[in-house]
Design a protein around this motif. Structure first.
Motif, PDB file in Angstrom:
ATOM      1  N   LEU A   1       7.838   1.485  15.219  1.00 39.91           N
ATOM      2  CA  LEU A   1       7.043   1.926  14.077  1.00 39.91           C
ATOM      3  C   LEU A   1       7.361   1.065  12.875  1.00 39.91           C
ATOM      4  O   LEU A   1       8.530   0.868  12.542  1.00 39.91           O
ATOM      5  CB  LEU A   1       7.348   3.380  13.737  1.00 39.91           C
ATOM      6  N   ARG A   2       6.329   0.532  12.258  1.00 40.78           N
ATOM      7  CA  ARG A   2       6.578  -0.281  11.072  1.00 40.78           C
ATOM      8  C   ARG A   2       5.481  -0.062  10.041  1.00 40.78           C
ATOM      9  O   ARG A   2       4.521   0.657  10.282  1.00 40.78           O
ATOM     10  CB  ARG A   2       6.683  -1.753  11.458  1.00 40.78           C
ATOM     11  N   LEU A   3       5.679  -0.717   8.896  1.00 41.24           N
ATOM     12  CA  LEU A   3       4.744  -0.567   7.792  1.00 41.24           C
ATOM     13  C   LEU A   3       3.929  -1.838   7.683  1.00 41.24           C
ATOM     14  O   LEU A   3       4.483  -2.939   7.762  1.00 41.24           O
ATOM     15  CB  LEU A   3       5.546  -0.355   6.504  1.00 41.24           C
TER      16      LEU A   3
ATOM     17  N   GLN B   1       0.115   1.140   5.757  1.00 39.53           N
ATOM     18  CA  GLN B   1      -0.255   1.919   6.934  1.00 39.53           C
ATOM     19  C   GLN B   1       0.954   2.003   7.873  1.00 39.53           C
ATOM     20  O   GLN B   1       1.716   1.054   7.985  1.00 39.53           O
ATOM     21  CB  GLN B   1      -1.403   1.240   7.707  1.00 39.53           C
ATOM     22  N   LEU B   2       1.065   3.146   8.556  1.00 37.75           N
ATOM     23  CA  LEU B   2       2.054   3.251   9.625  1.00 37.75           C
ATOM     24  C   LEU B   2       1.443   2.594  10.852  1.00 37.75           C
ATOM     25  O   LEU B   2       0.333   2.956  11.263  1.00 37.75           O
ATOM     26  CB  LEU B   2       2.349   4.732   9.914  1.00 37.75           C
ATOM     27  N   VAL B   3       2.146   1.607  11.402  1.00 36.59           N
ATOM     28  CA  VAL B   3       1.640   0.940  12.600  1.00 36.59           C
ATOM     29  C   VAL B   3       2.500   1.361  13.782  1.00 36.59           C
ATOM     30  O   VAL B   3       3.722   1.227  13.740  1.00 36.59           O
ATOM     31  CB  VAL B   3       1.670  -0.601  12.451  1.00 36.59           C
ATOM     32  N   VAL B   4       1.884   1.921  14.799  1.00 34.90           N
ATOM     33  CA  VAL B   4       2.597   2.287  16.021  1.00 34.90           C
ATOM     34  C   VAL B   4       2.380   1.145  17.002  1.00 34.90           C
ATOM     35  O   VAL B   4       1.248   0.844  17.366  1.00 34.90           O
ATOM     36  CB  VAL B   4       2.065   3.609  16.606  1.00 34.90           C
TER      37      VAL B   4
ATOM     38  N   GLY C   1      -2.053   1.603  17.219  1.00 36.68           N
ATOM     39  CA  GLY C   1      -2.788   2.479  16.315  1.00 36.68           C
ATOM     40  C   GLY C   1      -2.195   2.429  14.932  1.00 36.68           C
ATOM     41  O   GLY C   1      -1.012   2.107  14.780  1.00 36.68           O
ATOM     42  N   THR C   2      -2.996   2.729  13.927  1.00 37.75           N
ATOM     43  CA  THR C   2      -2.465   2.789  12.560  1.00 37.75           C
ATOM     44  C   THR C   2      -2.872   4.123  11.947  1.00 37.75           C
ATOM     45  O   THR C   2      -3.888   4.705  12.310  1.00 37.75           O
ATOM     46  CB  THR C   2      -3.030   1.664  11.670  1.00 37.75           C
ATOM     47  N   VAL C   3      -2.032   4.592  11.028  1.00 35.62           N
ATOM     48  CA  VAL C   3      -2.303   5.841  10.327  1.00 35.62           C
ATOM     49  C   VAL C   3      -2.024   5.614   8.843  1.00 35.62           C
ATOM     50  O   VAL C   3      -0.954   5.103   8.500  1.00 35.62           O
ATOM     51  CB  VAL C   3      -1.381   6.983  10.838  1.00 35.62           C
TER      52      VAL C   3
ATOM     53  N   THR D   1      11.952   2.863  17.422  1.00 39.87           N
ATOM     54  CA  THR D   1      12.558   2.073  16.350  1.00 39.87           C
ATOM     55  C   THR D   1      11.690   2.204  15.102  1.00 39.87           C
ATOM     56  O   THR D   1      10.468   2.110  15.193  1.00 39.87           O
ATOM     57  CB  THR D   1      12.622   0.593  16.756  1.00 39.87           C
ATOM     58  N   LEU D   2      12.359   2.430  13.949  1.00 36.80           N
ATOM     59  CA  LEU D   2      11.624   2.528  12.686  1.00 36.80           C
ATOM     60  C   LEU D   2      12.145   1.475  11.730  1.00 36.80           C
ATOM     61  O   LEU D   2      13.343   1.210  11.710  1.00 36.80           O
ATOM     62  CB  LEU D   2      11.871   3.877  12.009  1.00 36.80           C
ATOM     63  N   SER D   3      11.272   0.919  10.921  1.00 34.31           N
ATOM     64  CA  SER D   3      11.751  -0.025   9.919  1.00 34.31           C
ATOM     65  C   SER D   3      12.130   0.735   8.650  1.00 34.31           C
ATOM     66  O   SER D   3      11.574   1.800   8.370  1.00 34.31           O
ATOM     67  CB  SER D   3      10.694  -1.074   9.624  1.00 34.31           C
ATOM     68  N   THR D   4      13.097   0.188   7.901  1.00 29.33           N
ATOM     69  CA  THR D   4      13.566   0.838   6.675  1.00 29.33           C
ATOM     70  C   THR D   4      12.438   0.940   5.654  1.00 29.33           C
ATOM     71  O   THR D   4      12.312   1.931   4.953  1.00 29.33           O
ATOM     72  CB  THR D   4      14.720   0.030   6.077  1.00 29.33           C
ATOM     73  N   GLN D   5      11.632  -0.120   5.580  1.00 28.32           N
ATOM     74  CA  GLN D   5      10.475  -0.135   4.688  1.00 28.32           C
ATOM     75  C   GLN D   5       9.593   1.079   4.953  1.00 28.32           C
ATOM     76  O   GLN D   5       9.106   1.719   4.033  1.00 28.32           O
ATOM     77  CB  GLN D   5       9.630  -1.389   4.982  1.00 28.32           C
TER      78      GLN D   5
END
Lengths: 124, 296
Positions: free
Chosen positions: B14-16, B20-23, B33-35, B51-55
């Protein structure tokens, strides 16, 4: 029942259609800034120069229309309009002469199980 | 506004990107997908390989999105909320902390009245005896000194489910209830934070190890809505004991359940924010009653 209720909130879709000049460097820059702002506001590309966004209510769609208006480029044609979820659902899309499925309606609850869903089941 | 619940149940990255949140897929990093983050309320993470990014975390916190982590048993184990969910944070905390004991007792009485009323409604829905509940409602006093909550709960569980022992780590359908309550607790805690209240300082709960005392207080009248969802689910799937993805998907619809609040029909997620906003007004003295939901 709940899904109907979600619709009763008057789910809207905003469509933004644009034709922007890209002759000079400055114009290309203005066009790409406009496009990027749409994406940052949650719009997704539907076709080239056509972007759309799902909004859970009319009040919310007003907010996003206002944002699009505030980021309009100096030159070029832009068209912004809203349609209801019902109208969106009746849309027909074709690739050549073959009809293809339309974009999935946005759900309040979204589950991401795209990969390894079988593995997940075993894991459970 | 009714915001979205995103549940991630398999390995993903998962990143930014552009707000947008990008999966994305873990291996190929290909977006699935994006949200838009501003449309989100809850992000449920239920797989060890996410995994998630700090951003991204930073942006989620900036938009008061509650991040719910699930453990090996797929039950919510952690909740991440922003430090400041409201601009007038300290002023609101001051009002909350200055609330007098009689006020808190009155608020607790209102909370239990709403809870027992909803439990009664649910019993009536399933054609079970409700007379005792009326007695408990009448006997309810300020601060619930006579513990009518417990007595009502006893009656309620006896009739609502046969052969059932409500336990924290018990057999099914305890696991369904626990999952539902944990999600509800996250929704309530998020609403409290976005109303600028301190979820740790309860009006009744005061366990020194509990960081969400106020959320536990405020969620009480909402619990029967989870019970209703669980009852619906076990009627449809009587043999199921495991907390499957399907069961979780059903329970996560708690956010969109219809409730009647302030004489208006609203989805639960919206109603919770109405409740927390009215609670703050009670602390400042603008209102005398908290707005609680009713079963529809």
């Amino acid at each position: 029942m709940s899904e109907q209720r979600y619709n009763a909130y008057r789910v809207m879709w905003i469509l933004v259609l644009f034709d922007l000049p890209t002759e000079t460097k400055a114009e290309r820059k203005a066009a790409s800034t406009f496009r990027k702002r749409l994406i940052a506001d949650g719009f997704v590309m539907f076709q080239f120069s056509i972007y759309m966004r799902h909004c859970p209510s009319r009040e919310n769609s007003k907010v996003h229309v206002k944002r699009v208006k505030s980021s309009l480029p100096k030159y070029g044609k832009v068209c912004v309009f809203e349609i209801t979820d019902k109208q969106f659902e009746m849309m027909e899309i074709f690739h050549g002469r073959k009809e293809i499925p339309k974009p999935q309606p946005v759900q309040q609850l979204e589950l991401f199980y795209f990969l390894f869903s079988i593995k997940c089941k075993n894991h459970l | 506004m009714l915001k979205r619940t995103i549940y991630i149940g398999n390995p993903s990255y998962l990143r930014l990107k552009q707000h947008q949140l990008v999966v994305a897929c873990t291996n190929t990093k290909e977006p699935k997908g994006t949200v838009p983050i501003e449309d989100m309320a809850l992000l449920v993470l239920d797989h060890p390989q996410i995994t998630l990014s700090t951003q991204l975390i930073n942006r989620l916190m900036g938009n008061t999105v509650a991040i719910v982590h699930c453990d090996n048993h797929h039950l919510p184990s952690g909740l991440m909320l922003p430090m400041a969910g409201h601009s007038q944070l300290t002023e609101r905390w001051r009002h909350q902390l200055a609330a007098s004991i009689p006020l808190k007792k009155q608020l607790w009485k209102q909370t239990i009245t709403a809870k027992i009323t909803n439990q009664k409604e649910l019993l009536a829905k399933y054609q079970q005896p409700t007379e005792a509940m009326n007695v408990y409602l009448q006997k309810l006093v300020s601060g619930d000194e006579t513990n009518m909550e417990g007595k009502a709960a006893n009656h309620y569980w006896k009739y609502i489910l046969t052969d059932f022992q409500r336990e924290r780590f018990g057999e099914a359908p305890n696991n369904f209830l626990n999952f539902g309550y944990a999600v509800l607790r996250s929704i309530v805690a998020r609403a409290l934070v976005s109303s600028g209240l301190l979820p740790a300082m309860g009006i009744f709960h005061k366990n020194k190890y509990n960081p969400y005392c106020l959320a536990d207080d405020i969620m009480e009248p909402y619990r029967p809505f989870v019970d209703l969802l669980v009852l619906e689910y076990i009627t449809l799937h009587p043999t199921e004991e495991e907390l499957t993805q399907q069961a979780k998907a059903h329970l996560l619809t708690i956010a969109t359940q219809d409730v009647l609040i302030d004489a208006k029909k609203r989805p639960l997620l919206v109603a919770v924010t109405t409740t927390t906003a009215s609670l703050y007004k009670c602390f400042t003295g603008e209102r005398r009653t908290i707005l609680y939901p009713l079963m529809v």
